[in-house]
Structure formats: structure tokens, C-alpha cells
Design an enzyme around this catalytic site. Structure first.
Site, PDB file in Angstrom:
ATOM      1  N   ASP A 118      -2.640  -3.911  29.637  1.00 32.67           N
ATOM      2  CA  ASP A 118      -1.504  -4.603  29.041  1.00 32.67           C
ATOM      3  C   ASP A 118      -0.239  -3.952  29.587  1.00 32.67           C
ATOM      4  O   ASP A 118      -0.297  -3.070  30.440  1.00 32.67           O
ATOM      5  CB  ASP A 118      -1.548  -4.543  27.507  1.00 32.67           C
ATOM      6  CG  ASP A 118      -1.002  -5.815  26.863  1.00 32.67           C
ATOM      7  OD1 ASP A 118       0.186  -6.111  27.097  1.00 32.67           O
ATOM      8  OD2 ASP A 118      -1.752  -6.506  26.155  1.00 32.67           O
ATOM      9  N   HIS A 121       1.641  -9.928  30.678  1.00 27.54           N
ATOM     10  CA  HIS A 121       1.239  -8.606  30.166  1.00 27.54           C
ATOM     11  C   HIS A 121       0.787  -7.709  31.312  1.00 27.54           C
ATOM     12  O   HIS A 121      -0.231  -7.017  31.228  1.00 27.54           O
ATOM     13  CB  HIS A 121       0.143  -8.753  29.117  1.00 27.54           C
ATOM     14  CG  HIS A 121       0.639  -9.329  27.823  1.00 27.54           C
ATOM     15  ND1 HIS A 121       1.457  -8.629  26.964  1.00 27.54           N
ATOM     16  CD2 HIS A 121       0.446 -10.548  27.251  1.00 27.54           C
ATOM     17  CE1 HIS A 121       1.734  -9.388  25.900  1.00 27.54           C
ATOM     18  NE2 HIS A 121       1.151 -10.568  26.063  1.00 27.54           N
ATOM     19  N   GLU A 136       0.886 -15.601  26.571  1.00 26.92           N
ATOM     20  CA  GLU A 136       2.265 -15.096  26.532  1.00 26.92           C
ATOM     21  C   GLU A 136       2.801 -14.742  27.923  1.00 26.92           C
ATOM     22  O   GLU A 136       3.228 -13.613  28.183  1.00 26.92           O
ATOM     23  CB  GLU A 136       2.338 -13.883  25.597  1.00 26.92           C
ATOM     24  CG  GLU A 136       1.986 -14.249  24.159  1.00 26.92           C
ATOM     25  CD  GLU A 136       1.998 -13.054  23.222  1.00 26.92           C
ATOM     26  OE1 GLU A 136       2.296 -13.235  22.029  1.00 26.92           O
ATOM     27  OE2 GLU A 136       1.679 -11.922  23.672  1.00 26.92           O
TER      28      GLU A 136
END
Length: 776
Positions: A208, A281, A344
């Protein structure tokens, strides 16, 4: 079938210890459902007690037969050694023998499904038969739960017969090791917890923005640079000012350590699904290899949480890097799935990137969402060559899903419904039921969490298969899992606290038939089961002792009725309304408390004279709107809908830190509600309680307005609050006006709309969260 009998405290082992029901507080079984008092979680399909018991000691032989039985026996022996100080002698035998434990894989009984098992305990022997190697192992886990929760030399097990099998094929738990890193020792312990509850999938979130945790030999800077950050956010994201420590934080797992963990999980019949995040990410990876971004950087491994604009750039250099990474990952993990994230991913850099725009033109891609679909399709082809299946978060649906992808639906049920309807397999993991980083208690003193509210009972209410699916579509719901994101979870003890006992509740949802689930029965078994958790020194949450409130209108005059309850059914609730601390002699709660004026209620659960859990304390603030009929112009989003419109007039002000149960949420939509006061009244002020947490995409409204009516049909605007007139630092929007007579009050709050550039969630619709409406 064993003859049923009722065990009493007169049945003792050779050591004089009361067996079995010493585990469950000597609850009488004569008139109760047996399964509701067995300390077995998840609840088996069927269980019948026999007469007598079987005693296990260091002299008891363990007979094995069938594939992998030796591995299962070794795991069982390791447990006995760790908690009781002895091991059993393992003997190969195809014959079932008296005087010992017989562990075997079913080789002839085709009626036993994969992962199913039969456990039979009599006074002469124990038999465990599994429909596969995993089935026999699950039978051992049930046997472990029946052992005494105390260190004794002879283990008495009640005579019982259990027939059992799982409902879903995918029964998973997730752990994020990027935001905070956990040792190999704890990862193994976490896998043991999964095995105890018959989970079969460990979703390991390895990369991440805040850290890359897996060794990739071809790219050594992923270890030297990406695995470490130069400090970490202190406190909650969004705190003003943002504060950081200066401690270099990080770590990674070597390939040798990963191989060891994979083997450990495999011995417990658990597949590990590694997650390598892309295209978003990716900040930690870009810190080491900035040439994989759309800009030149420089970048550093993320020090705070959230979503970052810099992501992998869809160019050949990036695809070469990711293919090389995935080759090494695939070689380490023998399971069929690799999780590629897909969530995202802001599109800002792609919109500004000449090579991205040229690629879109070349491939005929309509927008950046289609470009992400292209990215995912390229990656799926890589995984296919590696004999792996792609799984990703539900954003992989945006712009078109790759042909053979499995979808993990986290933003509610909608993504899972869409994917299953189009023939894709789905793992359900909606935030409102499955995000174990949410608070599990509303009481003060809980460790800092990301927000939200997910109590044990809510987890137990989870149904993975939406009823809108056809029978054929429903077959694509392969199971579900819970997720533990670790932005605010720093230690193994805190992971345990957030996981337990919610993990037990989810295990029952995924294993036991939906028709047999019963929350009250589950909590009776859980109280018994906590003795095992105490014995194993697991730092579980005691929030299930919390007092839960149920507030509802008592009469049309606006008075409220308050019901209090606890999952600890053996206890009683005592309360006060005079401000004093409840004690063992305080009034006993028997029926509803009626409230027609502002008061504070304090209450505690007592087991005899002993208090259990934390004190309940709540102030109920009464105004003209309290308890009145309320109609919403549009329903709230499913993620924040509990309590419906009454949540806004129940006399309770929403907690901070915010928890979903106190708020109604509207995603990209305005809020509008009409309240019937019951009769005409003079009013001069309306208050709207709203939440602002921009890092969670929850934005202050753009404006608010109050309308009044005397007939419920014709409404007139009495006062409007423009955005420039409101203070977003104050959660209560107060709209005052000249005293006016009205019976119906309509309240409007305007959603912030699409989030602007350079603000959290930019380009996405904002959340509007509303709580109590007050009228005076």
C-alpha cells in the site's frame, strides 16, 4: 446415533473434575436447546449428547488414516503441548480402535461433502471422519472447543455426535500489514485463530502507500526504500494541525519467511490470497521506482493515511515491472487467487499525462475509467499465464470488468449484485457488516479507530446473499470475509481486540445454515466460549456485555420509551435516572423507561452483585421534534441507514468519534425531511446536527433551509442558510426566525456535491451525514 442424555454435575472425570458444563456455568439443559449451550462456534448443523465421556491423557493413542492426517495430527498435538503440556502418540491404522482418537479422511462415504466432518465421542473412543483432509481438520477444531478451558492432565470430553458442513466455500479474514507491520510469529497466531473458527482463506494485504511488505528479489529497492517510511501520522487523520512522529517505521517479509507462513497456513487448510495493490495505493513502490509514475516525483513512502494522486502509470515499463513482481508472488503462493486491489485510484495524473492520453486514443478508450479497465485486463492476462485468477475490489467493475475476474464487494452490496448478475464470482465484504476496524462499542475508552460502528450483533445479522439475485445468480456469491485495516491498529493485542469476538460471529454466518442462526443462542454459547479465549490469553473485546438501547416513540405527545438489553442473558441490568452511579441495589430494569423531559440514564450489567462490562450513560434531550412522525423525501444510503428517519428525532445526539448507527448518510444527494408536530405550535428555531470529516469524504452541506406548513401540503420557506453564512467548524446548524405558528416542518440540507480538486475524494460524490433535528 448416540442416545441423548442430560449431563449433570454428578458426572465427573477420574480426577474428580466436573466435565464439560463446568465450561458453561452449569446451565441446566433439561428445557433448553442443547446447541445453544455447547461452547461450539460456529454452530454445527446437528449435535446430540450421549451418556458418559471420554478421557484424553498423554497415554491416549491418536490413530490416523488418509491423506494429510499426519499433518492434522501434528497440529492437534502442537495445541495439546502448548496448552496442556503433553502430546499423543501417533499411530497409522486403517481400523477404528477403542481407547483412542481415530482421525481419518472419508474414502468410501460419498455422502460427506468437501470440508464436512462427523465427530463421534463415546466412552470408549473418539472418531473424526472428514469429507476431505480439511473436513477432518475441522472436526479436530470442534474437539478442541470441547476440551476443558484449564490446564489439567486428563481432558474429559462429553459423549456427543456432531454432523457438520459449511455453507460457503470462501470463508475469509483479511489483515493489512502495510499501514502497520506484524511479526511472522503473530501472523501465524492470526492464522491459528482463523483455523479455530473454520475459516479457509487469509487475505494478506501486503502493499500500500505506507509500506511494501514482500521481498521481490528482482527489485531490491522495494525492500530498502518502499518497506520503510520516515515517520507516521499521530492521532486521527484530519486532526488540525496534522502531527507526525519522526520514527523510521517499517519492515518486510523475506521470501523464506513467506514460504514458511504459506506452509503453516496450508497445514491448517487455509489458502493465502496475497494482495499487491494497483494501479492506486502505489506510493511506496513509486518512492523506490519513480519512473513507474506519470510524473518524475520525487516520492516518499506515505506517512499518513488516505488516497494519493500518484499512481502507477499505464505504460509498458510499468507492466513489465508488475509482471515481474507477479511472477515472484505467484511462485510463493500456491493458491489460485492473487488480489490486485483496483480500488481508490484517482485519475488526475492520467488525465494530465500525454502518454496516457495517447494510449487512450490508440486503444479507443472513452475515458480514464476505461483506461483502468484496460490496465486490469492487461494484468489479468499476466495472471492467466501464471495459472492464477484475478480478484479485486469492486472498483474493477468501473469502465468494464476483466473477463474472468472475481469481485470483492466492499462499497455495500451493489457491486456484488452487478458482478453476480453478469456471471462473475463475488466475495461479499460490505463495510457496514465486515469492516472490523470500525468501533464495536459506543462507550468511552475504546482504542482509537477509523470511525463507524459495527457491534457484534450487527456482524451476526450479515446475510451475504442479496435476495434480489435469482437462484442461478446467487451461486456466484462464493462467500464473504471481514477486513482489518490497520491505520489505527498498531499492536497484535489491538488486532485481537478488534477481531474477537466479531470473528466468531462472522464464522457462524459463513458456516452455519442461515435458517438455524439465532443471536441469543449464539451469545449463550459465546459466554461459555470466552473461557477458551481467556485460557488462550486472547485479548478479546468485552463489548458484548455492553448495554444496548432501543428507543421508540411512546405517544404522539413526543415522549420516548427506552428499552435496555444485553447479550449477557445470565445478567441483569440496574439503572438510575438521578445521576448516581448504578449499584447492585439500584432499581432493576424490567420494562421500558418513559422519558418526557431531558434526563440522563445510567445503567450497568450485574452478575449477582458483580458488575460486568462498562457503564451505560446517555442523555436524552427532548424538544418539540422528539418522538414525532418524520418522513424522509429519499431513503438514506444502505451504509448509513440504521434506525431510519426516527434516528433524527430520538433525543440522542450522535457520538464523536462518529459512528454510523447515530447518523443517516446520503451519498451525493440532498437531505430532506418533514416532521409532523401533531398540532400547531409556535416555533422560532430549527437545529440540524451534521457531521464533517473530509478525509472520509463527509462534507459540510452547501446550504440549509426550513419550510413551514399548517396543512401539510402547502409549505412556505421561512429561512434559508447560505453556505457563506454557516460555520463548518460547528456541527449544529441553527436556523432562527421570528416566532411562527406551524404543524409541519420541512428541513432541507444541500449535499456538497462532487468533491473539488485537491480535496479528499476529489471527483467523487460527497457524503452528507445528518443526525438529530431539534425544533424549539
Amino acid at each position: 446415533m448416540l442416545k441423548q442424555a442430560v449431563l449433570t454435575s454428578k458426572v465427573v472425570s477420574k480426577t474428580g473434575l466436573v466435565i464439560f458444563f463446568s465450561l458453561i456455568l452449569s446451565v441446566p439443559l433439561m428445557s433448553q436447546n442443547l446447541l445453544e449451550y455447547l461452547p461450539l462456534i460456529p454452530k454445527p448443523i446437528s449435535a446430540n449428547l450421549g451418556t458418559g465421556s471420554f478421557s484424553i491423557s498423554n497415554l491416549t493413542p491418536l490413530y490416523i488414516s488418509g491423506e494429510r492426517s499426519k499433518d492434522d495430527a501434528d497440529v492437534f498435538n502442537d495445541y495439546l503441548q502448548q496448552y496442556y503440556g503433553f502430546k499423543l502418540k501417533i499411530i497409522s491404522s486403517k481400523q477404528i480402535k477403542d481407547g483412542g482418537i481415530n482421525l481419518r479422511k472419508d474414502e468410501k462415504n460419498s455422502s460427506l461433502k468437501q470440508e464436512a466432518y462427523i465427530l463421534k465421542v463415546s466412552s470408549s473412543k473418539i472418531e473424526i471422519e472428514g469429507g476431505s483432509g480439511a473436513g477432518a481438520f475441522h472436526g479436530l477444531q470442534s474437539l478442541i472447543q470441547l476440551l476443558p478451558a484449564g490446564k489439567v492432565t486428563t481432558l474429559s470430553v462429553p459423549a456427543i455426535e456432531i454432523n457438520d458442513e459449511p455453507r460457503f466455500a470462501w470463508r475469509g479474514m483479511h489483515l493489512d500489514v502495510s499501514r502497520h507491520f506484524f511479526s511472522v510469529e503473530f501472523i501465524k497466531k492470526y492464522i491459528d485463530y482463523l483455523a479455530s473458527y473454520k475459516f479457509n482463506t487469509f487475505h494478506w494485504h501486503l502493499t500500500d502507500d505506507q509500506g511494501w511488505r514482500i521481498e521481490i528479489k528482482k527489485y531490491p529497492k522495494l525492500q530498502s526504500v518502499s518497506a520503510y517510511r520516515k515517520g507516521t501520522l499521530v492521532g486521527h487523520l484530519g486532526s488540525i494541525p496534522e502531527l507526525y512522529d519522526s520514527i523510521v517505521y517499517g519492515g518486510y517479509y523475506s521470501q523464506e519467511q513467506i514460504a514458511d507462513i504459506v506452509a503453516y497456513a496450508d497445514n491448517r487448510h487455509i489458502q493465502i490470497v496475497p494482495e499487491i495493490e494497483m494501479p492506486g495505493h502505489a506510493l511506496a513502490a513509486l518512492a523506490a521506482y519513480p519512473e513507474l509514475a506519470c510524473t518524475s516525483g520525487p516520492f516518499e513512502t506515505g506517512k499518513k493515511w488516505g488516497v494519493f494522486k500518484d499512481v502507477f502509470c499505464p505504460k509498458e515499463q510499468t507492466f513489465e515491472f508488475l509482471e515481474n513482481v507477479l511472477k515472484e508472488v505467484a511462485a510463493l503462493f500456491p493458491g489460485k487467487y492473487i488480489h490486485i486491489g483496483g480500488d481508490e485510484c484517482p485519475k488526475d495524473r492520467w488525465k494530465e499525462c500525454e502518454s496516457c492520453q495517447a494510449l487512450m486514443k490508440k486503444e479507443g478508450l472513452s475515458d480514464e475509467h476505461a483506461l483502468q479497465s484496460y490496465f486490469m485486463t492487461r494484468i489479468e492476462k499476466v495472471l492467466s499465464k501464471l495459472n492464477k485468477k484475478m480478484i479485486g475490489w469492486d472498483e474493477i467493475l468501473d469502465g468494464g470488468i476483466a473477463p474472468n475476474a472475481t469481485v470483492m464487494s466492499w462499497r455495500g452490496y451493489a457491486g456484488g449484485i452487478e458482478a453476480a448478475s453478469s456471471g462473475h464470482d463475488v466475495v461479499m465484504t460490505p463495510t457496514s457488516f465486515c469492516y472490523f476496524d470500525f468501533y464495536q462499542s459506543k462507550y468511552p475508552g475504546e482504542p482509537l479507530a477509523i470511525g463507524g460502528y459495527l457491534p457484534l450483533e450487527r456482524v451476526y445479522q450479515f446475510e451475504p446473499v442479496p435476495d434480489v439475485l435469482t437462484t442461478e445468480q446467487a451461486k456466484h456469491i462464493v462467500g464473504a470475509q471481514a477486513n482489518i485495516w490497520t491505520e489505527y491498529i498498531k499492536t497484535p493485542e489491538q488486532v485481537e481486540y478488534m477481531a474477537m469476538p466479531r470473528m466468531a460471529a462472522l464464522a457462524e454466518v459463513l458456516w452455519s445454515p442461515a435458517s438455524t442462526r439465532n443471536y441469543e443462542g449464539f451469545t449463550k454459547r459465546l459466554v461459555s466460549h470466552t473461557k477458551l479465549l481467556d485460557f488462550r490469553k486472547i485479548n478479546y473485546s468485552k463489548a458484548f456485555f455492553d448495554i444496548q438501547e432501543f428507543v421508540y416513540p411512546h405517544s404522539k405527545d413526543g415522549s420516548l420509551a427506552i428499552d435496555l438489553s444485553t447479550s449477557f442473558k445470565q445478567g441483569v441490568i440496574r439503572y438510575t435516572i438521578n445521576g448516581e452511579e448504578p449499584g447492585s441495589m439500584s432499581p432493576l430494569f424490567k420494562e421500558k423507561i418513559l422519558v418526557d423531559q431531558t434526563i440522563g440514564v445510567r445503567a450497568k450489567v450485574f452478575d449477582g452483585a458483580i458488575p460486568r462490562g462498562k457503564e451505560y450513560s446517555r442523555v436524552f434531550r427532548i424538544n418539540l421534534a422528539t418522538g414525532k412522525e418524520i418522513i424522509l423525501a429519499r431513503p438514506p444510503h444502505e451504509e448509513y441507514s440504521r434506525g431510519g428517519g426516527f434516528t433524527l428525532v430520538n433525543g440522542i445526539t450522535g457520538n464523536l468519534p462518529w459512528m454510523g448507527s447515530d447518523w443517516l448518510g446520503f451519498l451525493g444527494e440532498n437531505f430532506e425531511a418533514t416532521i409532523d408536530l401533531g398540532k400547531e405550535m409556535n416555533i422560532s428555531r430549527v437545529g440540524i446536527d451534521v457531521l464533517r470529516d473530509e478525509n472520509s469524504w463527509i462534507y459540510y452541506p452547501k446550504g440549509a433551509e426550513v419550510f413551514l406548513s399548517t396543512d401539510g401540503i402547502n409549505f412556505s420557506s421561512i429561512k434559508k442558510a447560505e453556505e457563506s453564512e454557516m460555520n463548518p467548524e460547528q456541527r449544529l446548524i441553527q436556523i432562527s426566525f421570528e416566532k411562527t405558528k406551524a404543524r409541519w416542518v420541512k428541513v432541507l440540507a444541500l449535499n456538497h456535491g462532487i468533491i473539488q480538486k485537491d480535496r479528499p475524494g476529489e471527483g467523487q460524490p460527497a457524503w452528507l451525514l445528518v443526525d438529530e433535528i431539534s425544533i424549539n
